[in-house]
Design an enzyme around this catalytic site. Structure first.
Site, PDB file in Angstrom:
ATOM      1  N   SER A 246       0.997  -1.426   0.514  1.00 11.31           N
ATOM      2  CA  SER A 246      -0.179   0.409   0.359  1.00 11.31           C
ATOM      3  C   SER A 246       0.915   1.836  -0.262  1.00 11.31           C
ATOM      4  O   SER A 246       1.985   1.267   0.402  1.00 11.31           O
ATOM      5  CB  SER A 246      -0.887   0.005   1.056  1.00 11.31           C
ATOM      6  OG  SER A 246      -1.720  -0.675   1.440  1.00 11.31           O
ATOM      7  N   ASP A 318       7.558  -8.504  12.123  1.00 14.52           N
ATOM      8  CA  ASP A 318       7.244 -10.075  11.553  1.00 14.52           C
ATOM      9  C   ASP A 318       6.410 -10.153  12.927  1.00 14.52           C
ATOM     10  O   ASP A 318       6.847 -10.525  14.256  1.00 14.52           O
ATOM     11  CB  ASP A 318       9.019  -9.918  12.010  1.00 14.52           C
ATOM     12  CG  ASP A 318       9.337 -11.866  11.729  1.00 14.52           C
ATOM     13  OD1 ASP A 318       8.159 -12.641  11.864  1.00 14.52           O
ATOM     14  OD2 ASP A 318      10.355 -12.236  11.728  1.00 14.52           O
TER      15      ASP A 318
END
Length: 793
Positions: A246, A318
């Site tokens: 995005s 992560d």
């Protein structure tokens, strides 16, 4: 002769009857955009104005009625999409499509999304406004299911309609969270590279510059990347969109011509039909939001009103780790911990398959999560590998988050809402009418012990590789009204956390660099400037990468045409226009370089690697390494290749390929000849007439990988680039003209193939055009289509 004429007349009659039948069917089964309907559980009449692109503007006297209405109109346009997305996390796609989706069902059913949903739902505050409005929204959907027309897809597949529950909402949250994750595609591959090829190969991929290397050659082992490849294939089979990347930027008043905030956002998601987002506008005496909702989500993840606007990009932190468990040698139903051996938990699952017998399987779960060996078939690893995913491990407040984002009364309220996000990690963007701009890296960030990499398998038995601490939200990267007068995000590396760059799977700097170049260039942006910027197709990095490649080509024996191709590439400004020849040359050249550099070592995992952010990050450094262990072709044991040989041979192979593909005239190698976009419907994927009927496209287009108008495709051996993902919507919200802000969807507002709004935005989207997001009540009430929902007595 008479027989032929009679036969032709009969055929013509049959065709006419079929056409008339389809036309009559379409009249009956398109969504109801005007007239009156009686709806249960309304306290007062609700008026829905459908504008010229099919967006419902819902005027109600209270929010409960508004959300019943939203559920109803959302379902009549998108019930098929709702049905698809609710089935993913629960492993129920095989019921629709048969045994081809069985592996996908087993995988998703084993992730623990359903179990996490049940746990969350059991602890919900059933008196909260978020819960009550969600139930009203579901009530509206279920009323349409029970009283409305059955979508054509249900009829074609022989599906029975089922009512929806709040568990379906949480299953959608879970699917969305997993599709944002990247570790499941990258960590297993990196672990195999480290274990089978060695530290030198691993370190170079992790973009560590090791300088000049003189390395003794040794025998390498085959890299299969089984788990990474398996998960990637399972995700590719999904009949709905996956979340990818995005762009977003928010300009403070000091950066705009009219002295008001301008907000821009275009989340990158897999292209499909119907489009991901459903636009809607709710207005009551005490509430207003113009939102973009995912199927089965009552509260929008993207939204605005006259007071503020918000949106998101993927943070790419992560939040998913793999742990190697150690079984008890005396009892394989137990695993080792620092407290001693513990019992695995076993969960029995049943998958129903269309036209086949049901199948059952068992999920083995450790404290770290489900054991992947049991839910990914043919995983050749004797070690039990558990998936530790923060989404299922920690408290889930996603329903409250989405409600509070759409109901915030201030920047402080909004910040408090996004602080509750645990996974997936999101860059949440904010701007308001008071002149505030903000960016929040919203996720539950954590700490591991020093020097431990979360990008390879961790030790589940020792206790040394556990999360040591969760970081308080105030320490997350974020910016509120910064001195440079804008905030932005392009899935790039965020700022430091406790003095270190936080680990993740961030995209390369390409889009982020281009966004900041354009934003820094001026201080008088208009809505039109920002809209044009969102369609920008100039790469900030490819010209430099191409130049680095070219300087390593030995041009001694090149033909005149080959030298012309190099000249075209040398003069490329990085624009991915339809008539660009350099873009065609560059992408084929890039594929050949990557193939000749990595394919010999990576084998079957090569295609996965070259289309990963890992490769994108490593590429610029790899090209500039004079000496690298990757340059050598291990298939030629008696010869050591160098960088110039690899790159020169790659260019020659590229040129030969393009001549065969596109002809001898280099000037005709236009980008538009090799790239296209088609929005595939789950049934349209079958091809033939179904493709023509359900799919939207194909279209010629501009753009490419990692430009602002991000048209995402996979590099492969074919030389044909079919765009699989890109902007799922483009929005420009201008607080100096808030009632006429801009947006566009890739196809249209409706998922009903008989609706006028099934694909009425598709060509505009490809051409970079926009339509208004109406907030002006006078304009809205001029709508030709008005649907009155009356309380059913």
């Amino acid at each position: 002769m008479k027989f032929i004429k009679k036969t032709l007349k009969i055929l013509v009659l049959i065709i006419v009857l079929v056409v008339v039948g389809v036309w009559l069917y379409s009249l009956t089964y398109h969504p109801k955009y005007d007239g009156e309907l009686e709806i249960k559980n309304l306290s007062e009449e609700v008026t829905v104005y459908f504008d010229e692109i099919g967006v419902p503007h819902i005027n109600a006297q209270n929010q409960k009625d508004a959300y019943v209405a939203l559920g109803y109109v959302h379902a009549q346009d998108r019930l098929w999409q709702m049905e698809l997305i609710r089935r993913i996390a629960s492993g129920r796609l095989s019921e629709m499509f048969g045994k081809d989706l069985l592996k996908t069902d087993v995988f998703f059913a084993g992730l623990g999304i359903e179990e996490a949903a049940e746990k969350t739902i059991a602890n919900l505050d059933t008196n909260s406004e978020a819960y009550l409005l969600t139930q009203s929204y579901l009530d509206g959907i279920n009323q349409y299911i029970n009283d409305g027309k059955t979508p054509l897809e249900f009829t074609l597949l022989g599906l029975e309609k089922e009512n929806y529950t709040i568990k379906d909402v949480y299953n959608v949250f879970g699917y969305m969270a997993f599709s944002f994750a990247v570790a499941h595609k990258t960590d297993p591959l990196l672990t195999e590279i480290k274990e089978k090829l060695g530290d030198a190969y691993f370190n170079e991929l992790m973009t560590t510059d090791l300088g000049d290397l003189t390395i003794n050659k040794y025998e390498t082992k085959e890299i299969k990347g089984q788990m990474s490849a398996a998960v990637s294939k399972l995700m590719d089979k999904l009949p709905v969109s996956t979340f990818i990347g995005s762009n977003s930027w928010v300009l403070a008043p000091e950066k705009t011509k009219k002295g008001k905030v301008i907000f821009a956002n275009d989340p990158h998601i897999g292209f499909s039909q119907p489009s991901v987002w459903y636009q809607n506008h709710i207005k009551t005496p005490d509430f207003e939001i113009y939102g973009f909702n995912i199927a089965l989500m009552p509260f929008p993840l993207l939204g605005h009103n006259t007071e503020y606007a918000y949106g998101l990009t993927m943070l790419a932190n992560d939040d998913l780790n793999f742990y190697i468990e150690e079984n008890n040698p005396e009892n394989s139903n137990q695993y080792k911990t620092v407290e001693g051996f513990k019992d695995y938990t076993f969960i029995d699952k049943t998958i129903s398959i269309k036209d086949e017998k049901d199948t059952t399987f068992q999920v083995k779960v450790s404290k770290h999560g489900p054991i992947m060996n049991g839910i990914i078939s043919h995983l050749e690893d004797d070690r039990p590998i558990a998936m530790n995913w923060m989404y299922t491990q920690l408290k889930n407040e996603q329903l409250d988050v989405s409600f509070e984002m759409s109901h915030a009364k201030s920047l402080t309220n909004f910040k408090n809402a996004v602080a509750k996000i645990h996974a997936p990690g999101l860059n949440v963007m904010y701007g308001d009418a008071k002149g505030n701009v903000a960016w929040f890296a919203s996720a539950k960030l954590y700490q591991l012990r020093d020097s431990l990499s979360s990008k390879i398998y961790l030790d589940g038995a020792s206790g040394e590789d556990e999360i040591t601490e969760y970081v308080p939200f105030d320490e997350n990267p974020q910016a509120i009204n910064p001195a440079w007068n804008y905030v932005y995000s392009a899935n790039n590396q965020p700022d430091s956390v406790r003095g270190k760059l936080y680990p993740g799977y961030y995209q390369p700097q390409d889009r982020a660099k281009r966004i900041t170049q354009l934003l820094d260039a001026k201080n008088d942006f208009t809505k039109e400037d920002v809209a044009k910027m969102m369609f920008d197709v100039k790469s900030s990095t490819v010209s430099e990468i191409a130049a680095d490649l070219i300087k390593n080509i030995d041009q001694t024996n090149l033909s005149a045409s080959e030298k012309k191709a190099i000249s075209i590439l040398e003069s490329w400004d990085g624009n991915y226009l339809k008539t660009s020849v350099a873009a065609t040359i560059y992408n084929r050249f890039l594929y050949e370089v990557l193939a000749n550099t990595y394919k010999d070592e990576l084998g079957d995992s090569f295609e996965l690697f070259i289309n990963s952010q890992l490769q994108d990050q490593a590429l610029p450094i790899q090209i500039n390494r004079a000496n690298s262990i990757w340059w050598d072709d291990i298939k030629t044991p008696n010869k050591t290749e160098n960088r110039q040989e690899i790159i020169t041979n790659s260019f020659k192979s590229s040129f030969e390929f393009l001549e065969n593909q596109l002809g001898k005239n280099v000037d005709d190698w236009f980008w538009k000849r090799v790239i296209s976009v088609e929005h595939e419907h789950a049934i349209g994927k079958a091809g033939g007439l179904l493709r023509t009927f359900f799919n939207v496209g194909p279209f010629e287009t501009v753009g490419g990988n990692e430009v602002i108008n991000n048209q995402i495709f996979k590099l492969d051996s074919t030389g044909i680039y079919k765009i699989t993902a890109g902007p799922s919507t483009r929005r420009v919200i201008d607080f100096s003209d808030i009632e006429n802000s801009l947006a566009i969807l890739p196809t249209g507002q409706s998922g009903n193939v008989f609706s006028d709004h099934y694909k009425d935005q598709a060509q505009k989207f490809v051409d970079g055009e926009f339509v208004d997001m109406k907030l002006n009540e006078v304009q809205i009430k001029r709508s030709e289509n008005v649907l009155i929902l009356k309380p059913k007595k």
